[in-house]
Motif scaffolding. Structure first.
Motif: not given
Length: 102
Positions: A1-13, A20-26, A92-100
């Motif tokens: 998976m080569t999707e640009n996930l630059s919106w994922v913050p450094e706070a994500c561990t 990309p797999f987690r984003v795909a699950e959402f 981050v919420l903006d990016a997540l809801t943009a995927r809806l």
């Protein structure tokens, strides 16, 4: 998976390779079970899911809460998923809801 996930913050561990797999699950949860959405404000989104999504949603939000402590997920009996973030993470919420699905 080569999707640009630059919106994922450094706070994500979650390891970068797994993101990309987690984003795909959402994406799959939304595609299969989303009934409606309400972006209450910049920090809050409320998603209504099909009741059949209960186990999938419970599992996914439990795992996401472990790696992204800035998210607050509240899943109610009517299967409304309330997602909140602090002001510093509204992008981050903006990016997540943009995927809806629209």
């Amino acid at each position: 998976m080569t999707e640009n996930l630059s919106w994922v913050p450094e706070a994500c561990t979650l390891p970068t390779a797994e993101q990309p797999f987690r984003v795909a699950e959402f994406d799959q949860l939304f595609a299969e079970y989303l009934r409606s959405t309400d972006r209450v404000d910049a920090q809050t989104a409320v998603l209504t899911l099909d009741p059949a999504a209960r186990a999938t949603a419970d599992d996914l939000i439990a795992r996401e809460s472990e790696c992204c402590s800035f998210f607050t997920f509240t899943l109610t009996g009517a299967l409304q998923l309330r997602i909140t973030v602090p002001p510093a993470h509204t992008a981050v919420l903006d990016a997540l809801t943009a995927r809806l699905p629209r």
